[in-house]
Design a protein around this motif. Structure first.
Motif, PDB file in Angstrom:
ATOM      1  N   UNK A 135       0.854  -1.190   0.000  1.00 15.75           N
ATOM      2  CA  UNK A 135       0.000   0.000   0.000  1.00 15.75           C
ATOM      3  C   UNK A 135       0.890   1.240   0.000  1.00 15.75           C
ATOM      4  N   UNK A 136       0.643   2.149  -0.928  1.00 11.45           N
ATOM      5  CA  UNK A 136       1.353   3.423  -0.988  1.00 11.45           C
ATOM      6  C   UNK A 136       0.326   4.550  -0.955  1.00 11.45           C
ATOM      7  N   UNK A 137       0.789   5.717  -0.542  1.00 14.68           N
ATOM      8  CA  UNK A 137      -0.079   6.894  -0.508  1.00 14.68           C
ATOM      9  C   UNK A 137       0.470   7.938  -1.458  1.00 14.68           C
ATOM     10  N   UNK A 138      -0.381   8.435  -2.330  1.00 11.69           N
ATOM     11  CA  UNK A 138      -0.030   9.545  -3.212  1.00 11.69           C
ATOM     12  C   UNK A 138      -0.462  10.835  -2.537  1.00 11.69           C
ATOM     13  N   UNK A 139       0.475  11.736  -2.343  1.00 15.98           N
ATOM     14  CA  UNK A 139       0.168  13.064  -1.807  1.00 15.98           C
ATOM     15  C   UNK A 139       0.316  14.073  -2.941  1.00 15.98           C
ATOM     16  N   UNK A 140      -0.803  14.568  -3.442  1.00 17.81           N
ATOM     17  CA  UNK A 140      -0.801  15.539  -4.524  1.00 17.81           C
ATOM     18  C   UNK A 140      -0.839  16.939  -3.929  1.00 17.81           C
ATOM     19  N   UNK A 141       0.146  17.759  -4.256  1.00 16.70           N
ATOM     20  CA  UNK A 141       0.232  19.136  -3.763  1.00 16.70           C
ATOM     21  C   UNK A 141      -0.230  20.062  -4.879  1.00 16.70           C
ATOM     22  N   UNK A 142      -1.239  20.881  -4.586  1.00 16.44           N
ATOM     23  CA  UNK A 142      -1.851  21.687  -5.628  1.00 16.44           C
ATOM     24  C   UNK A 142      -1.086  22.925  -6.024  1.00 16.44           C
ATOM     25  N   UNK A 143      -0.215  23.457  -5.153  1.00 14.84           N
ATOM     26  CA  UNK A 143       0.521  24.694  -5.450  1.00 14.84           C
ATOM     27  C   UNK A 143       1.831  24.669  -4.689  1.00 14.84           C
ATOM     28  N   UNK A 144       2.676  25.634  -4.961  1.00 14.74           N
ATOM     29  CA  UNK A 144       3.990  25.700  -4.331  1.00 14.74           C
ATOM     30  C   UNK A 144       3.832  26.198  -2.894  1.00 14.74           C
TER      31      UNK A 144
END
Length: 459
Positions: A135-144
């Motif tokens: 199991x892995x987690x994707x952390x999507x960051x929307x901006x800087x």
């Protein structure tokens, strides 16, 4: 006229919304993400998940049972199977989603496709972390998030744990002295190293911890925090007197630990300890954090006479780094430049400093000295820090992991005020009393005069 009115009624609000969105994206990226970016990225992820995973090579051939079931129920083509996706959870800075890997896949496969996923879903960055096997987690960051740092509101500081910066994946960077007892922090002038130090001091000022400083720049960095410091040395001569006292304090604490271990054979094993944290709370000495600013000043000598004193101080620092953790003594070594050319003992001292934080430096050799032995690929990241972003740094440890961090702005007045507010927490350590800095008494406001001055009465 009717067409013009209709155009104004429809086009006016559309133009206002478009202009507002453009302004928010440039000046208030957090608001833009919450109102515009989050819904768009969520729709993109949900609608294109299967095709994106297939394009990135993150799918596997379906099982025979799945093939037979599809052929028996439908006539559509049997497609490869992507990792099973969990619930998409929005955050104030991005999205989080967990993936259950298919048989034969590994987290490195997903991490290698992070850049492709970023472009496919229109986000600023994608980071992959392993939750548990499979199991892995994707952390999507929307901006800087490092452009204008805003620390998370829900922080949970604990004893010797201080949140000091924000990582590029929008998680707080916590300086944990129990896990990483000693650290080397490098940075050129105006790189943000002093800001990092202010956050450490103010974070520890609220805790029952003894703060000791060695600032060979005549105390210009640490003197404003004098109300909260238990000891302060402002030149190499005072440092040469302070370090032996800390060594003696460390030896006394080791004697206390050994006395606690010399107990009856019937005592349970859980009561036998090898550091101060296993002692009963009423017997446990207070932890000590030693800040050394401009460490190069302790190594540099001008005459042959100073060389012997330098060797003694360096040896004492190395002993504190080697043995201080069990005695509850921790080192925070800072400087603009740190290299083997400083003299005997520099490399040995660096080897004992587990944590590394490298701000913008003036030469590649300093970045290599800080990060080259633990994460060679982080050296180029440290050398690429621009002067326009003070506070940006590369943090790593001896495990080989590293990440970009940035400390938020904290004025010197606010930091000094925090130290004055918590000055009552300065612990009673008799050995350090001779080195307690003088705390200037703030000037009291003069008593205002009367609002109406009397006038003499004339006949």
């Amino acid at each position: 006229m009717t067409d013009l009115t209709t155009l104004l009624e429809v086009g006016g609000p559309v133009a206002a919304l478009g202009g507002g969105a453009a302004y928010a994206r440039a000046k208030r990226p957090g608001i833009y993400w919450s109102t515009v970016g989050l819904p768009i990225s969520t729709v993109r992820l949900l609608s294109s998940y299967g095709s994106v995973m297939e394009a990135c090579g993150l799918t596997v051939a379906p099982s025979r049972l799945r093939v037979l079931a599809v052929k028996a129920t439908t006539r559509r083509e049997v497609r490869s199977v992507p990792p099973r996706r969990g619930i998409v959870r929005p955050t104030s800075t991005g999205l989080r989603v967990r993936l259950r890997l298919a048989p034969g896949q590994e987290p490195a496969d997903v991490a290698a496709s992070a850049e492709r996923l970023r472009h496919a879903w229109g986000v600023h960055a994608v980071y992959v972390t392993t939750v548990k096997p499979g199991v892995v987690e994707l952390r999507l960051v929307g901006f800087d998030v490092l452009r204008k740092v805003r620390m998370p509101r829900k922080l949970h500081p604990d004893l010797l744990r201080v949140p000091v910066a924000l990582r590029e994946d929008a998680t707080p960077f916590v300086r944990d002295y129990r896990t990483v007892p000693h650290q080397l922090t490098l940075g050129a002038t105006l790189s943000g190293k002093s800001m990092y130090l202010r956050h450490l001091v103010t974070g520890l000022a609220r805790q029952p911890v003894a703060l000791v400083g060695i600032d060979c720049k005549r105390g210009v960095e640490l003197a404003p925090f004098a109300p909260r410091l238990s000891a302060l040395a402002t030149d190499p001569e005072q440092a040469a007197e302070l370090l032996p006292v800390l060594i003696k304090e460390m030896e006394d604490r080791y004697d206390l630990i050994k006395d606690r271990q010399g107990i009856a054979p019937s005592t349970p094993d859980e009561k036998i300890t090898s550091d101060i944290w296993g002692l009963p709370e009423h017997e446990r000495p207070v932890p000590v954090v030693l800040f050394v600013d401009e460490v190069a000043e302790l190594f540099l000598v001008a005459t042959k006479k100073d060389e012997e004193r330098r060797d003694e101080m360096v040896t004492q620092l190395i002993r504190l780094a080697q043995l201080g953790r069990a005695a509850g003594i921790y080192l925070e070594v800072c400087g603009q430049r740190f290299g083997a050319e400083l003299g005997k003992g520099a490399t040995m001292l660096r080897a004992q400093l587990t944590g590394r934080v490298c701000h913008r430096v003036n030469d590649e050799a300093s970045a290599k000295m800080a990060l080259g032995d633990i994460a060679p690929e982080a050296v180029s990241a440290a050398c690429a820090i621009a002067p326009e972003r003070p506070g940006l740094a590369v943090a790593g440890d001896t495990s080989g992991g590293w990440s970009r961090i940035r400390t938020p702005y904290l004025s010197l007045d606010d930091a000094a005020e925090t130290c004055r507010e918590w000055a009552h927490l300065v612990p009673d350590l008799p050995a350090l009393k001779p080195f307690r800095p003088d705390v200037p008494v703030p000037p009291t406001a003069e008593t205002p005069g009367p609002l109406v001055w009397p006038r003499p009465v004339t006949d």
